[in-house]
Each structure stands twice: as structure tokens, then as C-alpha cells.
Design a protein around this motif. Structure first.
Motif, PDB file in Angstrom:
ATOM      1  N   PRO A 182       0.818  -1.218   0.000  1.00 16.27           N
ATOM      2  CA  PRO A 182       0.000   0.000   0.000  1.00 16.27           C
ATOM      3  C   PRO A 182       0.850   1.265   0.000  1.00 16.27           C
ATOM      4  CG  PRO A 182       0.157  -0.864   2.216  1.00 16.27           C
ATOM      5  CD  PRO A 182       0.882  -1.850   1.334  1.00 16.27           C
ATOM      6  N   LYS A 183       0.253   2.351  -0.491  1.00 16.79           N
ATOM      7  CA  LYS A 183       0.863   3.673  -0.428  1.00 16.79           C
ATOM      8  C   LYS A 183       0.080   4.526   0.569  1.00 16.79           C
ATOM      9  CE  LYS A 183       2.594   3.633  -5.198  1.00 16.79           C
ATOM     10  NZ  LYS A 183       2.312   2.219  -5.417  1.00 16.79           N
ATOM     11  N   ARG A 184       0.784   5.345   1.313  1.00 18.17           N
ATOM     12  CA  ARG A 184       0.129   6.178   2.317  1.00 18.17           C
ATOM     13  C   ARG A 184      -0.729   7.246   1.644  1.00 18.17           C
ATOM     14  NH1 ARG A 184       2.206   7.410   7.270  1.00 18.17           N
ATOM     15  NH2 ARG A 184       3.031   5.291   7.128  1.00 18.17           N
ATOM     16  N   PRO A 185      -2.043   7.281   1.891  1.00 18.41           N
ATOM     17  CA  PRO A 185      -2.880   8.326   1.293  1.00 18.41           C
ATOM     18  C   PRO A 185      -2.581   9.682   1.939  1.00 18.41           C
ATOM     19  CG  PRO A 185      -4.195   6.492   2.179  1.00 18.41           C
ATOM     20  CD  PRO A 185      -2.811   6.343   2.713  1.00 18.41           C
ATOM     21  N   PRO A 186      -2.902  10.773   1.244  1.00 18.41           N
ATOM     22  CA  PRO A 186      -2.754  12.098   1.856  1.00 18.41           C
ATOM     23  C   PRO A 186      -3.612  12.179   3.116  1.00 18.41           C
ATOM     24  CG  PRO A 186      -3.224  12.280  -0.499  1.00 18.41           C
ATOM     25  CD  PRO A 186      -3.431  10.845  -0.127  1.00 18.41           C
ATOM     26  N   PRO A 187      -3.154  12.891   4.143  1.00 15.39           N
ATOM     27  CA  PRO A 187      -3.933  12.993   5.384  1.00 15.39           C
ATOM     28  C   PRO A 187      -5.352  13.486   5.123  1.00 15.39           C
ATOM     29  CG  PRO A 187      -1.743  13.895   5.694  1.00 15.39           C
ATOM     30  CD  PRO A 187      -1.878  13.605   4.225  1.00 15.39           C
ATOM     31  N   LEU A 188      -6.309  12.852   5.774  1.00 13.12           N
ATOM     32  CA  LEU A 188      -7.721  13.201   5.607  1.00 13.12           C
ATOM     33  C   LEU A 188      -8.155  14.038   6.803  1.00 13.12           C
ATOM     34  CD1 LEU A 188     -10.095  12.666   3.655  1.00 13.12           C
ATOM     35  CD2 LEU A 188     -10.694  10.694   5.061  1.00 13.12           C
ATOM     36  N   ALA A 189      -8.351  15.325   6.565  1.00 13.63           N
ATOM     37  CA  ALA A 189      -8.617  16.263   7.654  1.00 13.63           C
ATOM     38  C   ALA A 189      -9.881  15.917   8.426  1.00 13.63           C
ATOM     39  CB  ALA A 189      -8.719  17.687   7.100  1.00 13.63           C
ATOM     40  N   SER A 190     -10.903  15.441   7.729  1.00 12.13           N
ATOM     41  CA  SER A 190     -12.176  15.167   8.400  1.00 12.13           C
ATOM     42  C   SER A 190     -12.070  14.029   9.412  1.00 12.13           C
ATOM     43  CB  SER A 190     -13.270  14.843   7.377  1.00 12.13           C
ATOM     44  OG  SER A 190     -12.958  13.648   6.679  1.00 12.13           O
ATOM     45  N   ILE A 191     -11.046  13.181   9.266  1.00  9.72           N
ATOM     46  CA  ILE A 191     -10.823  12.094  10.215  1.00  9.72           C
ATOM     47  C   ILE A 191      -9.841  12.517  11.301  1.00  9.72           C
ATOM     48  CG2 ILE A 191     -10.001   9.723  10.483  1.00  9.72           C
ATOM     49  CD1 ILE A 191     -12.590   9.865   8.947  1.00  9.72           C
ATOM     50  N   ASN A 192      -8.788  13.218  10.917  1.00  7.77           N
ATOM     51  CA  ASN A 192      -7.735  13.574  11.870  1.00  7.77           C
ATOM     52  C   ASN A 192      -8.093  14.747  12.780  1.00  7.77           C
ATOM     53  OD1 ASN A 192      -5.035  11.979  11.102  1.00  7.77           O
ATOM     54  ND2 ASN A 192      -6.091  12.457   9.201  1.00  7.77           N
ATOM     55  N   ASP A 193      -8.682  15.791  12.223  1.00  3.52           N
ATOM     56  CA  ASP A 193      -8.828  17.051  12.959  1.00  3.52           C
ATOM     57  C   ASP A 193      -9.799  17.008  14.140  1.00  3.52           C
ATOM     58  OD1 ASP A 193      -6.996  18.023  11.223  1.00  3.52           O
ATOM     59  OD2 ASP A 193      -8.371  19.311  10.087  1.00  3.52           O
ATOM     60  N   PRO A 194     -10.947  16.320  14.041  1.00  2.00           N
ATOM     61  CA  PRO A 194     -11.908  16.385  15.157  1.00  2.00           C
ATOM     62  C   PRO A 194     -11.351  15.957  16.502  1.00  2.00           C
ATOM     63  CG  PRO A 194     -12.962  15.470  13.211  1.00  2.00           C
ATOM     64  CD  PRO A 194     -11.497  15.557  12.909  1.00  2.00           C
ATOM     65  N   PRO A 202     -20.663   1.192  10.401  1.00  3.95           N
ATOM     66  CA  PRO A 202     -19.771   0.029  10.270  1.00  3.95           C
ATOM     67  C   PRO A 202     -19.222  -0.167   8.862  1.00  3.95           C
ATOM     68  CG  PRO A 202     -22.048  -0.681  10.218  1.00  3.95           C
ATOM     69  CD  PRO A 202     -22.079   0.797  10.515  1.00  3.95           C
ATOM     70  N   PHE A 203     -17.947  -0.548   8.786  1.00  2.00           N
ATOM     71  CA  PHE A 203     -17.383  -1.004   7.524  1.00  2.00           C
ATOM     72  C   PHE A 203     -17.878  -2.430   7.288  1.00  2.00           C
ATOM     73  CE2 PHE A 203     -14.129  -3.512   5.317  1.00  2.00           C
ATOM     74  CZ  PHE A 203     -14.045  -2.811   4.124  1.00  2.00           C
ATOM     75  N   LEU A 204     -18.520  -2.663   6.153  1.00  2.00           N
ATOM     76  CA  LEU A 204     -19.040  -3.988   5.823  1.00  2.00           C
ATOM     77  C   LEU A 204     -18.128  -4.729   4.841  1.00  2.00           C
ATOM     78  CD1 LEU A 204     -22.834  -3.124   5.449  1.00  2.00           C
ATOM     79  CD2 LEU A 204     -21.615  -3.957   7.478  1.00  2.00           C
ATOM     80  N   HIS A 205     -17.751  -4.028   3.770  1.00  2.00           N
ATOM     81  CA  HIS A 205     -16.902  -4.645   2.747  1.00  2.00           C
ATOM     82  C   HIS A 205     -16.535  -3.545   1.754  1.00  2.00           C
ATOM     83  CE1 HIS A 205     -15.655  -7.349  -0.567  1.00  2.00           C
ATOM     84  NE2 HIS A 205     -15.435  -8.226   0.397  1.00  2.00           N
ATOM     85  N   GLN A 206     -15.382  -3.686   1.117  1.00  2.00           N
ATOM     86  CA  GLN A 206     -14.979  -2.670   0.147  1.00  2.00           C
ATOM     87  C   GLN A 206     -15.928  -2.588  -1.039  1.00  2.00           C
ATOM     88  OE1 GLN A 206     -13.169  -5.263   1.105  1.00  2.00           O
ATOM     89  NE2 GLN A 206     -12.482  -6.466  -0.659  1.00  2.00           N
ATOM     90  N   SER A 207     -16.623  -3.683  -1.326  1.00  2.00           N
ATOM     91  CA  SER A 207     -17.559  -3.688  -2.457  1.00  2.00           C
ATOM     92  C   SER A 207     -19.005  -3.483  -2.033  1.00  2.00           C
ATOM     93  CB  SER A 207     -17.436  -5.006  -3.234  1.00  2.00           C
ATOM     94  OG  SER A 207     -17.873  -6.096  -2.432  1.00  2.00           O
ATOM     95  N   ALA A 228     -12.619   4.152  -2.372  1.00  2.00           N
ATOM     96  CA  ALA A 228     -11.397   4.312  -1.580  1.00  2.00           C
ATOM     97  C   ALA A 228     -11.714   4.634  -0.129  1.00  2.00           C
ATOM     98  CB  ALA A 228     -10.485   5.383  -2.176  1.00  2.00           C
ATOM     99  N   VAL A 229     -12.866   4.181   0.338  1.00  2.00           N
ATOM    100  CA  VAL A 229     -13.330   4.436   1.706  1.00  2.00           C
ATOM    101  C   VAL A 229     -13.237   5.935   2.001  1.00  2.00           C
ATOM    102  CG1 VAL A 229     -13.327   3.487   4.043  1.00  2.00           C
ATOM    103  CG2 VAL A 229     -12.174   2.245   2.232  1.00  2.00           C
ATOM    104  N   GLY A 230     -13.700   6.733   1.038  1.00  2.00           N
ATOM    105  CA  GLY A 230     -13.721   8.176   1.202  1.00  2.00           C
ATOM    106  C   GLY A 230     -12.354   8.812   1.258  1.00  2.00           C
ATOM    107  N   GLY A 231     -11.324   8.120   0.795  1.00  2.00           N
ATOM    108  CA  GLY A 231      -9.968   8.641   0.839  1.00  2.00           C
ATOM    109  C   GLY A 231      -9.231   8.283   2.111  1.00  2.00           C
ATOM    110  N   TRP A 232      -9.848   7.497   2.966  1.00  2.00           N
ATOM    111  CA  TRP A 232      -9.252   7.153   4.252  1.00  2.00           C
ATOM    112  C   TRP A 232      -8.186   6.066   4.137  1.00  2.00           C
ATOM    113  CZ3 TRP A 232      -7.475   8.072   8.667  1.00  2.00           C
ATOM    114  CH2 TRP A 232      -7.361   7.118   9.687  1.00  2.00           C
ATOM    115  N   ALA A 233      -8.304   5.204   3.152  1.00  2.00           N
ATOM    116  CA  ALA A 233      -7.412   4.043   3.102  1.00  2.00           C
ATOM    117  C   ALA A 233      -6.944   3.760   1.681  1.00  2.00           C
ATOM    118  CB  ALA A 233      -8.121   2.817   3.657  1.00  2.00           C
ATOM    119  N   VAL A 251     -17.247   8.733   4.724  1.00  2.00           N
ATOM    120  CA  VAL A 251     -16.644   7.442   4.417  1.00  2.00           C
ATOM    121  C   VAL A 251     -17.674   6.448   3.892  1.00  2.00           C
ATOM    122  CG1 VAL A 251     -15.366   5.502   5.417  1.00  2.00           C
ATOM    123  CG2 VAL A 251     -14.845   7.844   6.138  1.00  2.00           C
ATOM    124  N   PHE A 252     -18.883   6.522   4.431  1.00  2.00           N
ATOM    125  CA  PHE A 252     -19.951   5.611   4.041  1.00  2.00           C
ATOM    126  C   PHE A 252     -21.191   6.380   3.581  1.00  2.00           C
ATOM    127  CE2 PHE A 252     -17.577   3.366   7.480  1.00  2.00           C
ATOM    128  CZ  PHE A 252     -16.961   2.430   6.664  1.00  2.00           C
TER     129      PHE A 252
END
Length: 334
Positions: free
Chosen positions: A30-42, A180-185, A192-197, A275-276
């Protein structure tokens, strides 16, 4: 020459396949995605000055695994809630929700799941299925009060669903899944799980093939990376090995997990989840064969579901009121 070809060709194909697998394992991570502010900042605004001290229970492999316990604030405890944090996180991320549930009279247990925080090696577990064993070991040692609720957020919600469909599901009286995360599909998951992963797909495919042949020697290889800031990376778990990625979620056939559930279960999700897709959860569960109550909380995003005061009050209300059979079809906006 013609007699040699039937022997040589399979060897050539096999060698080619092995070369492709080796290349995927070596370079397909995997490659590290750019930081996702909506997940990190709160989380930056969360006051953790009153965080309970870490405690430890001993898993069956003699590893000490960390948890925090929040005593119920009422004279008569109303039961217990075990909170499962989301991907890359620790139990600290559940602090606001744990305090809200404790204030409502619940004994709250918040583990650092193995591979996270103070529990084991970051990003790694020994085998797929170890997280279920750890949870069972924790229950055996700590003996949470009944009625017991297992409540999981995001990837932790997916793991709670995995456990809800397991043979050990009766260890809890009810289940609550937060976004809840159910499945990538699954229809509920954004691209891309909203850019999180970011998943290292070539390596993952190679490992799926090898595991199909019962070759698990490479399951320690990283296959997914998360969109953390550099500051968060130092504290949290920036990537998962294949074994942890496959365990901290439902089974690949998540619909089978849903069909196997026998205990009451509810789902909550923020209307503005990045994300969902909030309005897809009810039909996803129904299509899998189980109608569950789904509460869509207005004006709340993914992380806000565990931090926003109105969302916390809604979650506490669901835990308080969950005495009905989860077969009742209910979709609501709180």
C-alpha cells in the motif's frame, strides 16, 4: 521434442506464476494516502485529561492486552458496554462516548484491540481469528455485567458484526454498530473508503491466493495504509498487515455474517458521513436477509458520530432502549 513440451510447459507456467506472486509481494504494497482532515482534525479538540489509566488482561498466548474501564455513575449499574474503536485508532478515540455511557449508568470497557495502542505489535496479529479469541479472553477475565452490549465504530463496527455472526455471539446480549465497515464492495462504502485508506491490491491478491493454498508465511506483510497526519502516525497505527486487515472487519462474505446473527442489533450512521453512504445501510442489511433498525443522525459526519453531543445522546438512547427484537424494520432520522 513433442514429448518434452507437455512436461516443460506446466513448469514454465508455474515459474511464471511464482515470479508474479513474488513481484506482487515485494512491490505491491500500500501507499500512504494524503492525510484526511475530516478524520484527523476532530480529535484535536477532545479533552482527555480525565482518561482512565490503562489496565491489562492476559490473552491465551500470554500477551498482556490493554483496556480502560469507566465505572457507571449511577448507584445501580444498568449493564455493560464494550466499545471497539475504529481502524488505526486506540481506545482513546472512544473517550467521549465511553464517558456518556458511563454517565448513563453503564460499566464501560474500552480495549486497545491487538495491533493497536498498547496491545501487541502495531499493525500485526499472529493469525486471522485472533481478535475474536482476544475478545473472548477479555470477557472471561473481566466478567462484564449483564446485560452486555458490544458496540463498534467503523472498522470496529465491522468487527462487531463479525462477532455477531460468530458461534460465540451469545457472549453479548445485543450489538450496536456505528457507521460500520461492511466490505470494500458493499453499496455502503464510498470509493477508496472516502480517501481514508489505500489497499496494496497486487500484494493483497497474491496473499489471498497463497492463503487459499494454506500458505500463511507472508501474512505479516502490510496491505493497507491509512490517511493519518504525521503527528497521528506517531501515536496510532498507520498500516495493517494482511492478517489484521482481514480480521478487523466482517468476513469476506459479510452477508453470511448478517444472516448468522441471532441477537438484537442496531445500526447508527451520520447523515453527512464522508466514508460511508448513510442511506444504503438499511437496504444492504435487508438484501442480505436481516432487517435491522437504522438510525440516521442528521448533521453529523463520520468521526462526529462518536464526538457530537447530540449523536452521543442518540447512541445512549439506543443502548438504553434496545430491548426489542432487532427484526423490527425501523429507519429513522433523530
Amino acid at each position: 521434442m513433442s514429448t518434452e513440451l507437455p512436461i516443460v510447459m506446466p513448469l514454465v507456467v508455474l515459474c511464471g506464476l511464482l515470479a508474479v506472486i513474488a513481484l506482487a509481494l515485494a512491490l505491491g504494497g500500500p501507499k500512504r494516502p494524503p492525510p484526511l482532515a475530516s478524520i484527523n482534525d476532530p480529535f484535536k479538540s477532545v479533552d482527555t485529561s480525565d482518561l482512565p489509566a490503562l489496565r491489562y488482561f492476559t490473552a491465551r498466548d500470554d500477551t498482556p492486552l490493554a483496556y480502560r474501564r469507566y465505572a457507571g455513575a449511577l448507584a445501580r449499574t444498568r449493564g455493560s458496554v464494550t466499545l471497539i474503536h475504529g481502524s488505526s485508532a486506540t481506545g482513546v478515540s472512544m473517550h467521549s462516548l465511553a464517558k456518556a455511557l458511563a454517565a448513563a449508568g453503564y460499566d464501560v470497557i474500552v480495549p486497545d484491540m491487538r495491533g493497536h495502542g498498547a496491545s501487541g505489535d502495531k499493525g500485526r496479529i499472529a493469525y486471522i481469528g485472533q481478535l475474536e479469541d482476544d475478545l473472548s479472553d477479555m470477557l472471561d477475565e473481566l466478567q462484564p455485567l449483564a446485560p452486555r452490549t458490544l458496540l463498534g465504530f467503523s472498522a470496529g463496527g465491522g468487527f462487531a458484526l463479525r462477532f455477531a455472526g460468530d458461534a460465540r455471539q451469545l457472549a453479548f446480549d445485543r450489538y450496536v454498530l456505528l457507521a460500520p465497515f461492511l466490505h470494500q464492495s458493499a453499496p455502503s462504502t464510498r470509493k477508496a473508503v472516502g480517501g481514508w485508506a489505500h489497499v496494496g491490491l497486487p500484494r493483497t491478491i497474491a496473499l489471498v491466493m497463497l492463503n487459499g493454498l494454506r500458505i500463511r508465511a507472508f501474512n505479516h506483510s502490510p496491505t493497507i495504509a491509512y490517511a493519518l497526519t504525521p503527528e497521528a502516525t506517531a501515536k496510532l497505527t498507520p498500516q495493517y498487515a494482511y492478517s489484521l486487515m482481514q480480521n478487523f472487519r466482517p468476513h469476506d462474505d459479510y452477508r453470511a455474517d448478517i444472516r448468522a446473527m441471532r441477537q438484537p442489533l442496531e445500526v447508527l450512521v451520520g447523515a453527512d458521513d464522508e466514508v460511508f453512504l448513510a442511506d444504503t445501510f438499511a437496504p444492504v442489511f435487508a438484501d442480505a436477509g436481516r432487517v435491522v433498525p437504522v438510525t440516521i443522525v442528521p448533521g453529523v459526519g463520520h468521526i462526529g458520530l462518536t464526538l457530537d453531543p447530540a449523536a452521543l445522546a442518540t447512541i445512549v438512547g439506543v443502548v438504553d432502549g434496545q430491548r426489542q427484537e432487532a427484526l423490527t424494520p425501523t429507519v429513522s432520522a433523530s
